[in-house]
Design an enzyme around this catalytic site. Sequence first.
Site, PDB file in Angstrom:
ATOM      1  N   ASP A 196       0.873  -1.164   0.000  1.00 40.38           N
ATOM      2  CA  ASP A 196       0.000   0.000   0.000  1.00 40.38           C
ATOM      3  C   ASP A 196       0.921   1.228   0.000  1.00 40.38           C
ATOM      4  O   ASP A 196       2.114   1.107   0.311  1.00 40.38           O
ATOM      5  CB  ASP A 196      -0.877  -0.038   1.257  1.00 40.38           C
ATOM      6  CG  ASP A 196      -1.650   1.250   1.457  1.00 40.38           C
ATOM      7  OD1 ASP A 196      -2.312   1.705   0.501  1.00 40.38           O
ATOM      8  OD2 ASP A 196      -1.580   1.816   2.565  1.00 40.38           O
ATOM      9  N   VAL A 197       0.388   2.388  -0.330  1.00 41.54           N
ATOM     10  CA  VAL A 197       1.243   3.579  -0.412  1.00 41.54           C
ATOM     11  C   VAL A 197       0.966   4.573   0.710  1.00 41.54           C
ATOM     12  O   VAL A 197       1.817   4.831   1.563  1.00 41.54           O
ATOM     13  CB  VAL A 197       1.121   4.254  -1.793  1.00 41.54           C
ATOM     14  CG1 VAL A 197       1.966   5.530  -1.852  1.00 41.54           C
ATOM     15  CG2 VAL A 197       1.564   3.274  -2.886  1.00 41.54           C
ATOM     16  N   ASP A 198      -0.247   5.127   0.757  1.00 39.13           N
ATOM     17  CA  ASP A 198      -0.565   6.149   1.761  1.00 39.13           C
ATOM     18  C   ASP A 198      -0.469   5.582   3.178  1.00 39.13           C
ATOM     19  O   ASP A 198      -1.058   4.546   3.484  1.00 39.13           O
ATOM     20  CB  ASP A 198      -1.970   6.705   1.543  1.00 39.13           C
ATOM     21  CG  ASP A 198      -2.089   7.476   0.230  1.00 39.13           C
ATOM     22  OD1 ASP A 198      -1.053   7.933  -0.277  1.00 39.13           O
ATOM     23  OD2 ASP A 198      -3.214   7.609  -0.285  1.00 39.13           O
ATOM     24  N   SER A 254      -2.449   1.134  -4.743  1.00 40.74           N
ATOM     25  CA  SER A 254      -2.942   2.241  -3.938  1.00 40.74           C
ATOM     26  C   SER A 254      -4.349   2.683  -4.343  1.00 40.74           C
ATOM     27  O   SER A 254      -4.684   2.706  -5.520  1.00 40.74           O
ATOM     28  CB  SER A 254      -1.983   3.431  -4.089  1.00 40.74           C
ATOM     29  OG  SER A 254      -2.498   4.571  -3.437  1.00 40.74           O
ATOM     30  N   GLY A 255      -5.120   3.045  -3.331  1.00 38.13           N
ATOM     31  CA  GLY A 255      -6.405   3.686  -3.592  1.00 38.13           C
ATOM     32  C   GLY A 255      -6.227   5.174  -3.818  1.00 38.13           C
ATOM     33  O   GLY A 255      -7.198   5.897  -4.027  1.00 38.13           O
ATOM     34  N   LYS A 288      -7.923  -4.060  -4.366  1.00 37.48           N
ATOM     35  CA  LYS A 288      -6.526  -4.489  -4.214  1.00 37.48           C
ATOM     36  C   LYS A 288      -6.416  -5.998  -4.378  1.00 37.48           C
ATOM     37  O   LYS A 288      -5.455  -6.505  -4.969  1.00 37.48           O
ATOM     38  CB  LYS A 288      -5.974  -4.020  -2.871  1.00 37.48           C
ATOM     39  CG  LYS A 288      -5.839  -2.495  -2.801  1.00 37.48           C
ATOM     40  CD  LYS A 288      -5.280  -2.006  -1.489  1.00 37.48           C
ATOM     41  CE  LYS A 288      -5.196  -0.482  -1.494  1.00 37.48           C
ATOM     42  NZ  LYS A 288      -4.648   0.063  -0.245  1.00 37.48           N
ATOM     43  N   ASP A 308      -1.469  -0.580   5.862  1.00 34.58           N
ATOM     44  CA  ASP A 308      -1.968  -0.110   7.163  1.00 34.58           C
ATOM     45  C   ASP A 308      -3.481  -0.207   7.310  1.00 34.58           C
ATOM     46  O   ASP A 308      -3.998  -0.087   8.421  1.00 34.58           O
ATOM     47  CB  ASP A 308      -1.564   1.363   7.361  1.00 34.58           C
ATOM     48  CG  ASP A 308      -2.311   2.285   6.393  1.00 34.58           C
ATOM     49  OD1 ASP A 308      -3.237   2.993   6.826  1.00 34.58           O
ATOM     50  OD2 ASP A 308      -1.977   2.281   5.198  1.00 34.58           O
TER      51      ASP A 308
END
EC number: 3.1.3.3
Length: 225
Positions: free
Chosen positions: A20-22, A109-110, A158, A179
């Site tokens: 995930d990114v954020d 990522s969303g 995802k 996260d």
Amino acid sequence: MVSHSELRELLCSADAVCFDVDSTVIQEEGIDELAKFCGVEAAVSEMTRRAMGGALPFRDALTERLALIQPSREQVQRLLAEHPPHLTPGVRELVSRLQERNVQVFLISGGFRSIVEHVAAKLNIPTTNVFANRLKFYFNGEYAGFDETQPTAESGGKGKVIGFLKEKFHFKKIIMIGDGATDMEACPPADAFIGFGGNVIRQQVKSNAKWYITDFLELLGELEE
């Protein structure tokens, strides 16, 4: 039930690791930073909190937040130039170590592709390994919505990306690291999920993840043993 030791073994023998990114690879929530830049921070961050906690369908949350922000192409470009995202400590070293081991690294990522590609470049991850949402703009640069055909634009997206990666590349073992609830839901089809709480702790993830870390150096240590 997969044991902790089996999870460690999965990490060390994985064909691919998806991040995930954020609030995972970067310290910020990209959409909240964009909202702050556009002057609508408070309302949008509350929606993000509800979406990440699993209380609101992801597509609904994304649509509502973007309707509030209405980001122009120029604002997105200025955000990246003036307030670039900060990599989470240890992630650069972890990604580099995985790549040295010939493990494919993907960013799922969303958030928004323009921001995620900027992050990918910092980590030497090819843009072909980036899956994120695309903002749409009118010819004059004003906000025109987002590409709703992207799997990352919906709840469960995802997992769909990971299923696609398994089918396309015939990966046997894929690890998902993130996260939020949307990351945890991607396992299965991911073979293992590692919860990350180094930037923000989502109680649902902390309580339910079989392996929960707050520092990427813990994973780096596992790969170097």
